[in-house]
Design an enzyme around this catalytic site. Structure first.
Site, short mmCIF file in Angstrom:
data_model
loop_
_atom_site.label_atom_id
_atom_site.label_comp_id
_atom_site.label_asym_id
_atom_site.label_seq_id
_atom_site.Cartn_x
_atom_site.Cartn_y
_atom_site.Cartn_z
N SER A 1 0.83 -1.20 0.00
CA SER A 1 0.00 0.00 0.00
C SER A 1 0.87 1.26 0.00
O SER A 1 1.73 1.41 -0.86
CB SER A 1 -0.94 -0.06 1.21
OG SER A 1 -1.94 0.89 1.08
N HIS B 1 20.60 -4.00 -29.44
CA HIS B 1 20.60 -2.61 -28.96
C HIS B 1 21.14 -2.58 -27.54
O HIS B 1 22.26 -2.96 -27.31
CB HIS B 1 19.20 -2.02 -29.07
CG HIS B 1 18.67 -2.06 -30.48
ND1 HIS B 1 18.07 -3.17 -31.03
CD2 HIS B 1 18.68 -1.13 -31.45
CE1 HIS B 1 17.74 -2.93 -32.29
NE2 HIS B 1 18.11 -1.68 -32.57
N ASP C 1 -9.97 -5.22 -3.93
CA ASP C 1 -9.45 -4.09 -3.18
C ASP C 1 -10.54 -3.03 -2.98
O ASP C 1 -11.17 -2.59 -3.92
CB ASP C 1 -8.27 -3.47 -3.93
CG ASP C 1 -7.33 -2.75 -3.00
OD1 ASP C 1 -7.83 -1.95 -2.19
OD2 ASP C 1 -6.11 -3.00 -3.06
#
Ligand SMILES: *[C@@H]1O[C@H](CO)[C@@H](O)[C@H](O)[C@H]1NC(C)=O
Length: 487
Positions: free
Chosen positions: A277, A427, A352
């Site tokens: 949290s 790359h 949640d």
């Protein structure tokens, strides 16, 4: 009694006034009453002192404390560890000034640049400035961090004590007191399992929620998974001094990191950062400033506190809330996390109720915003408008819909891994990673879902349910896939 008196003082004063106590005689009566209480208190302190001076247990404790304060070594620490007492008396073990040459180490902060104002503008802005300062420093911070309210801590004290006893007795935890550069003390508990458990060489540093204490907090999860674990309390929580303002919070995590590296001698690559949290705020700062750590795990965390704060206040106050948060409690987790180049795992709670902006709506979970922003930053060519649209659909889907989406795009994980690898070998492996240019929309969609699936896992529960140990896994890393391929 003092606390109760303080909070009820307006009512008390009214009652006393009504009964006519605020005349001379009344004041004399009150003064007599208070003197009486004072005498009783003084007498009881005297009695307690006499009692303690004759008590063998107490004298042994006092000797241990004096010895440890004089010289802190293995033996005196061990003797002291058998007791629990007011933390102010605990000897300091690791100070900011202990770290040689570290004063000069540059630290990154993601502060909002303060606007340039002319004198007149400044004068007009002043009243707003004063109001938001007062709001932040009276109830604002306490609303954001209810754990810092002293009444709550008073009620919680016995539970916290039980938690510490359990950690020390069952997990052989050791308590430490750290001194930050802004003068706070941080209450820390460490379970060192190096050379004892399979995962013991990795230290998990745990940052708690806004009413969380290490004594009863998230340490249980990595402990159960066999890691070495460090828990600490926010400034103003438990034994830690101060208040959880962002600057104090960051100084606290900084000394915790320094202590883990220089005091406990864990290499940064053996440190995992774990935040639950609001604990994602210090954790993301630590990740940005200690980029060599093994990884970051954020459970039930959001991207930025401002939207959540606005939601909980009357909508007419929105401008004030926004300003107060931005100026004084600016918990901008995403901004900090984006500066960390290493492995990240986000855990989202599907039910949640705290960090969703719309009730019970998975798509409004602020953890989604954190994931979307992070992936957009790290892989901008894959998460273009089209990619982000697919990601949003994925994040809004429940388990059944996900199965459908997953099979619709027929995800070939090996192909995704080798695509990323060949890009990196040609790359670089730094972020932003520009892989994805010229991809067909099918391949792009595959990569979107593959990456989302690697960066975020779902835990079917509410905000505060403890995370089970089997969900505590190392964040995904492309290089670990490489080793797998080699085998
Ligand atoms: C001595 O002090 C300890 C700790 O306060 C207490 O538990 C114990 O009962 C005391 N012993 C006596 C004989 O009073």
């Amino acid at each position: 009694m003092w606390n109760v008196g303080l909070y009820t003082s307006p009512i008390l004063a009214t009652v006393l006034y009504r009964r006519g106590y605020f005349v001379f005689d009344g004041i004399v009566t009150i003064a007599k009453f208070l003197t009486g209480i004072g005498l009783i208190l003084a007498a009881s302190y005297c009695l307690r002192s006499i009692d303690r001076a004759n008590n063998y247990t107490y004298i042994t404790f006092l000797n241990s404390l004096t010895a440890a304060k004089k010289e802190l070594n293995k033996d005196t620490k061990k003797a002291l560890s058998r007791y629990d007492f007011e933390f102010y008396a605990w000897p300091v073990e690791f100070k900011w000034s202990d770290i040689e040459g570290d004063e000069t180490k540059h630290r990154l902060y993601m502060d909002r640049p303060s606007p340039r104002r002319t004198a007149v503008e400044w004068l007009f802005a002043l009243p707003c400035q004063v109001v938001s300062y007062v709001v932040a420093h009276t109830f604002g911070l306490r609303l954001v961090y209810p754990g810092s309210i002293s009444m709550l801590q008073y009620v919680m004290a016995p539970i916290l004590l039980q938690g510490r006893i359990k950690l020390v007795n069952e997990n052989q935890a050791e308590r430490f007191k750290l001194h930050t550069r802004d003068g706070n003390y941080v209450d820390t508990m460490i379970v060192d399992r190096r050379n004892k458990h399979a995962n013991g060489n990795t230290l998990v540093i745990c940052s708690e929620g806004n009413a969380g204490f290490y004594e009863i907090g998230i340490m249980v999860t990595p402990l159960e998974a066999g890691y070495s674990v460090l828990g600490w309390n926010h400034p103003g929580f438990g034994g830690s001094t101060g208040m959880p303002y962002p600057d104090q919070e960051l100084n606290a995590i900084d000394i915790v990191m320094q202590f883990a590296i220089h005091g406990l001698k864990f290499q940064p690559e053996n440190i995992l950062l774990f935040g639950w949290s609001i604990g994602g705020y210090p954790i993301s700062w630590a990740a940005m400033n200690y980029p060599d750590v093994k990884g970051v795990i954020l459970d039930a965390t959001f991207d930025d506190i401002v939207e959540l704060a606005i939601l909980r206040m009357p909508s007419s106050l929105e401008p004030l809330v926004r300003k107060t948060i931005r100026d004084y409690i600016n918990l901008n987790i995403y901004q900090q996390l984006s500066k960390y180049p290493g492995p990240v795992l986000l855990i989202r709670r599907t039910e949640d109720e705290v960090i969703c902006t719309e009730e019970m709506k998975l798509s409004s979970n602020r953890g989604n915003n954190l994931l979307v922003k992070l992936l957009k930053y790290r892989y901008p060519k894959i998460f273009d408008d089209e990619g982000v649209a697919i990601l949003h659909a994925w994040l809004a889907a429940d388990v059944n819909q996900r199965t459908i989406i997953w099979s619709k795009y027929d995800i070939n994980e090996d192909l995704c891994v080798s695509t990323l690898m060949s890009y990196i070998s040609e790359h670089s492996n730094s972020f932003p990673c520009l892989v994805g240019e010229g991809f067909s929309s099918d391949l792009k969609a595959e990569m979107v879902l593959f990456l989302a699936h690697k960066y975020m896992i779902d835990f079917q529960s509410t905000h505060c349910t403890p995370l089970p140990a089997n969900m505590f896994r190392l964040p995904w890393e492309l290089s670990s896939e490489l080793e797998y391929v080699k085998v």
